[in-house]
Design an enzyme around this catalytic site. Structure first.
Site, PDB file in Angstrom:
ATOM      1  N   ARG A   1       4.805  -5.181  16.898  1.00  0.00           N
ATOM      2  CA  ARG A   1       4.562  -3.734  16.985  1.00  0.00           C
ATOM      3  C   ARG A   1       3.917  -3.383  18.325  1.00  0.00           C
ATOM      4  O   ARG A   1       4.237  -2.349  18.925  1.00  0.00           O
ATOM      5  CB  ARG A   1       3.657  -3.295  15.818  1.00  0.00           C
ATOM      6  CG  ARG A   1       4.405  -3.294  14.504  1.00  0.00           C
ATOM      7  CD  ARG A   1       3.551  -2.850  13.338  1.00  0.00           C
ATOM      8  NE  ARG A   1       4.382  -2.736  12.137  1.00  0.00           N
ATOM      9  CZ  ARG A   1       3.939  -2.871  10.901  1.00  0.00           C
ATOM     10  NH1 ARG A   1       2.660  -3.125  10.670  1.00  0.00           N
ATOM     11  NH2 ARG A   1       4.754  -2.740   9.881  1.00  0.00           N
TER      12      ARG A   1
ATOM     13  N   ARG B   1       0.817  -1.213   0.000  1.00  0.00           N
ATOM     14  CA  ARG B   1       0.000   0.000   0.000  1.00  0.00           C
ATOM     15  C   ARG B   1       0.850   1.262   0.000  1.00  0.00           C
ATOM     16  O   ARG B   1       2.001   1.256   0.420  1.00  0.00           O
ATOM     17  CB  ARG B   1      -0.994  -0.005   1.162  1.00  0.00           C
ATOM     18  CG  ARG B   1      -0.393  -0.098   2.534  1.00  0.00           C
ATOM     19  CD  ARG B   1      -1.512  -0.105   3.547  1.00  0.00           C
ATOM     20  NE  ARG B   1      -1.041  -0.443   4.870  1.00  0.00           N
ATOM     21  CZ  ARG B   1      -1.689  -0.165   5.974  1.00  0.00           C
ATOM     22  NH1 ARG B   1      -2.862   0.448   5.927  1.00  0.00           N
ATOM     23  NH2 ARG B   1      -1.203  -0.511   7.153  1.00  0.00           N
TER      24      ARG B   1
ATOM     25  N   ILE C   1       1.770 -13.763   2.983  1.00  0.00           N
ATOM     26  CA  ILE C   1       2.068 -12.446   3.570  1.00  0.00           C
ATOM     27  C   ILE C   1       1.369 -11.333   2.787  1.00  0.00           C
ATOM     28  O   ILE C   1       1.012 -10.291   3.335  1.00  0.00           O
ATOM     29  CB  ILE C   1       3.602 -12.213   3.640  1.00  0.00           C
ATOM     30  CG1 ILE C   1       4.248 -13.274   4.556  1.00  0.00           C
ATOM     31  CG2 ILE C   1       3.921 -10.807   4.144  1.00  0.00           C
ATOM     32  CD1 ILE C   1       5.721 -13.055   4.877  1.00  0.00           C
TER      33      ILE C   1
ATOM     34  N   HIS D   1      -5.955  -8.752  10.175  1.00  0.00           N
ATOM     35  CA  HIS D   1      -4.732  -7.955  10.018  1.00  0.00           C
ATOM     36  C   HIS D   1      -5.086  -6.674   9.266  1.00  0.00           C
ATOM     37  O   HIS D   1      -4.735  -6.482   8.109  1.00  0.00           O
ATOM     38  CB  HIS D   1      -3.679  -8.776   9.256  1.00  0.00           C
ATOM     39  CG  HIS D   1      -2.439  -8.021   8.919  1.00  0.00           C
ATOM     40  ND1 HIS D   1      -1.605  -7.479   9.877  1.00  0.00           N
ATOM     41  CD2 HIS D   1      -1.867  -7.711   7.727  1.00  0.00           C
ATOM     42  CE1 HIS D   1      -0.590  -6.874   9.274  1.00  0.00           C
ATOM     43  NE2 HIS D   1      -0.729  -6.989   7.975  1.00  0.00           N
TER      44      HIS D   1
HETATM   45  N1  LIG Z   1       1.123  -9.592   6.166  1.00  0.00           N
HETATM   46  C1  LIG Z   1       1.893  -8.614   6.593  1.00  0.00           C
HETATM   47  O1  LIG Z   1       2.126  -8.466   7.789  1.00  0.00           O
HETATM   48  C2  LIG Z   1       2.515  -7.658   5.603  1.00  0.00           C
HETATM   49  C3  LIG Z   1       3.429  -6.683   6.019  1.00  0.00           C
HETATM   50  C4  LIG Z   1       4.007  -5.858   5.049  1.00  0.00           C
HETATM   51  C5  LIG Z   1       3.653  -5.976   3.719  1.00  0.00           C
HETATM   52  N2  LIG Z   1       2.734  -6.924   3.368  1.00  0.00           N
HETATM   53  C6  LIG Z   1       2.335  -7.104   1.964  1.00  0.00           C
HETATM   54  O2  LIG Z   1       3.355  -7.839   1.299  1.00  0.00           O
HETATM   55  C7  LIG Z   1       3.279  -7.557  -0.099  1.00  0.00           C
HETATM   56  C8  LIG Z   1       4.673  -7.183  -0.627  1.00  0.00           C
HETATM   57  O3  LIG Z   1       5.086  -5.957  -0.092  1.00  0.00           O
HETATM   58  P1  LIG Z   1       6.489  -5.325  -0.523  1.00  0.00           P
HETATM   59  O4  LIG Z   1       6.670  -4.103   0.269  1.00  0.00           O
HETATM   60  O5  LIG Z   1       7.531  -6.386  -0.525  1.00  0.00           O
HETATM   61  O6  LIG Z   1       6.167  -4.936  -2.065  1.00  0.00           O
HETATM   62  P2  LIG Z   1       7.234  -4.783  -3.250  1.00  0.00           P
HETATM   63  O7  LIG Z   1       6.542  -4.026  -4.331  1.00  0.00           O
HETATM   64  O8  LIG Z   1       8.526  -4.269  -2.727  1.00  0.00           O
HETATM   65  O9  LIG Z   1       7.472  -6.292  -3.726  1.00  0.00           O
HETATM   66  C9  LIG Z   1       6.494  -7.079  -4.327  1.00  0.00           C
HETATM   67  C10 LIG Z   1       7.177  -7.924  -5.373  1.00  0.00           C
HETATM   68  O10 LIG Z   1       6.214  -8.846  -5.898  1.00  0.00           O
HETATM   69  C11 LIG Z   1       6.591  -9.072  -7.262  1.00  0.00           C
HETATM   70  N3  LIG Z   1       5.495  -9.704  -7.979  1.00  0.00           N
HETATM   71  C12 LIG Z   1       4.349  -9.154  -8.447  1.00  0.00           C
HETATM   72  N4  LIG Z   1       3.598 -10.093  -9.058  1.00  0.00           N
HETATM   73  C13 LIG Z   1       4.278 -11.258  -8.977  1.00  0.00           C
HETATM   74  C14 LIG Z   1       4.032 -12.575  -9.417  1.00  0.00           C
HETATM   75  N5  LIG Z   1       2.900 -12.902 -10.071  1.00  0.00           N
HETATM   76  N6  LIG Z   1       4.946 -13.524  -9.144  1.00  0.00           N
HETATM   77  C15 LIG Z   1       6.084 -13.225  -8.485  1.00  0.00           C
HETATM   78  N7  LIG Z   1       6.376 -11.987  -8.044  1.00  0.00           N
HETATM   79  C16 LIG Z   1       5.486 -11.015  -8.292  1.00  0.00           C
HETATM   80  C17 LIG Z   1       6.951  -7.673  -7.757  1.00  0.00           C
HETATM   81  O11 LIG Z   1       7.714  -7.720  -8.967  1.00  0.00           O
HETATM   82  C18 LIG Z   1       7.720  -7.112  -6.569  1.00  0.00           C
HETATM   83  O12 LIG Z   1       9.118  -7.323  -6.708  1.00  0.00           O
HETATM   84  C19 LIG Z   1       2.240  -6.448  -0.237  1.00  0.00           C
HETATM   85  O13 LIG Z   1       0.990  -6.993  -0.610  1.00  0.00           O
HETATM   86  C20 LIG Z   1       2.172  -5.847   1.149  1.00  0.00           C
HETATM   87  O14 LIG Z   1       0.960  -5.203   1.396  1.00  0.00           O
HETATM   88  C21 LIG Z   1       2.164  -7.737   4.270  1.00  0.00           C
END
Ligand SMILES: NC(=O)c1ccc[n+]([C@@H]2O[C@H](COP(=O)([O-])OP(=O)(O)OC[C@H]3O[C@@H](n4cnc5c(N)ncnc54)[C@H](O)[C@@H]3O)[C@@H](O)[C@H]2O)c1
Length: 309
Positions: free
Chosen positions: A151, A82, A118, A175
């Protein structure tokens, strides 16, 4: 043991880095759709092996799932994060398609894997992964509560002026900024209730800060946080790979536990080699149970969006 992390972005790479540094497995594969990204980050991490003294072999792959074959754990971090002002729920349209295809591809090559989700909105993505995969329910685990709990203890430690490592605090429920439930009643400081040390007003402030902890960081950084999310993914993976039987709040498929069914939400579970192995009953009081029911209603509403995609 072999672990695959799908998504070599901020969270995926940090998760992989933590897994390698703590020598959780012999083999670690980082996979991304962006050409060269996973290979490059894997090589960069491998160049820390001599400095940090770990032996895990890390390799990268641009969307070639054959390299992930035989993984014991597949961690899914692929998808949009986000931006400031966005909720996790707004990511559903794009991320549902990504999570669906990743689950299918990963299981083709690693049919015995435990899936750790995640990507956000995490509870709905975990529900989608559980339904899409057809796996036994214990092999699909959503990571969110471990991060939210970390956190929570951080904000408690700031309020109390004591080390976070001396505190225990658990966040259950969804979450999301409005759905997570930091259980202030059960939080402890070296076996004493934190309510012995903080006023009710201060505890309410800690709870409120925890709930928007992710949004606070997104506002500061300009995108979603990654150090704590990556570390949380790694400790969860370690408990599976090492069969540690640790208790973590994770999003799992409920069948009547905590009063909910046909939904994935955060509850305390024992985590070992079979995935989540049992659900721990924290005996919520009436107020907490009402919060949990309200949280479930919001998560369920989000799950219905899946039918419209
Ligand atoms: N559950 C949690 O506690 C938590 C915490 C933080 C972030 N997140 C979520 O984790 C996700 C990733 O966040 P981020 O900061 O690493 O984002 P980011 O943009 O840095 O990384 C996401 C990666 O996914 C890759 N990607 C997209 N589609 C793909 C596919 N089909 N196959 C393989 N790779 C693909 C992108 O190329 C990118 O490198 C987000 O949805 C974010 O909201 C969850």
């Amino acid at each position: 043991m072999k672990v695959t992390v799908v998504g070599a972005g901020a969270v995926g790479a940090t998760c992989a880095d933590n897994i390698a540094r703590s020598a959780v497995c012999q083999e670690l594969v980082l996979l991304d759709i962006k050409e060269g990204l996973a290979e490059g980050k894997a090589q960069d991490m491998m160049q820390t092996a001599a400095l940090l003294g770990f032996d895990t072999r890390i390799s990268g792959s641009t969307n070639d799932y054959s390299k992930t074959a035989g993984s014991d754990v597949v961690v899914i971090t692929s998808g949009l994060p986000r931006k400031p002002g966005m909720t996790r729920e707004e990511l559903i349209g794009t991320n549902a398609g990504i999570v669906k295809s990743v689950v299918d591809n990963a299981l083709k090559h690693s049919p015995e894997a435990v899936i750790v989700v995640i990507s956000n909105p995490m509870d709905t993505m975990t529900y989608l992964a559980a339904k899409q995969s057809g796996l036994p329910k214990n092999r699909v685990i959503g990571m969110g509560g471990i991060l939210d709990s970390a956190r929570f203890t951080y904000y408690l430690s700031e309020a109390m002026g004591v080390p976070a490592s001396d505190l225990q605090g658990v966040v259950v429920g969804g979450h999301g900024d409005t759905t997570m439930i930091p259980l202030t009643r059960l939080a402890t400081y070296q076996s004493t209730p934190v309510s012995n040390h903080l006023s009710a007003e201060k505890l309410a402030e800690v709870k409120a800060a925890t709930m928007v902890g992710g949004a606070t960081l997104t506002g500061l950084i300009g995108t979603s946080a990654w150090y704590a999310p990556g570390a949380a993914g790694a400790v969860l993976t370690a408990s599976i790979v090492r069969n540690q039987k640790k208790i973590f709040p994770c999003s799992v498929y409920l069948e009547g536990e905590y009063g909910e069914s046909d939904i994935c939400m955060g509850v305390p579970v024992v985590v070992g080699e079979n995935g989540w192995e049992s659900i721990v009953d924290y005996r919520l009081n009436a107020e907490e149970a009402a919060e949990f029911a309200k949280s479930a209603a919001a998560v369920r509403a989000m799950n219905t969006v899946l039918d419209t995609l």
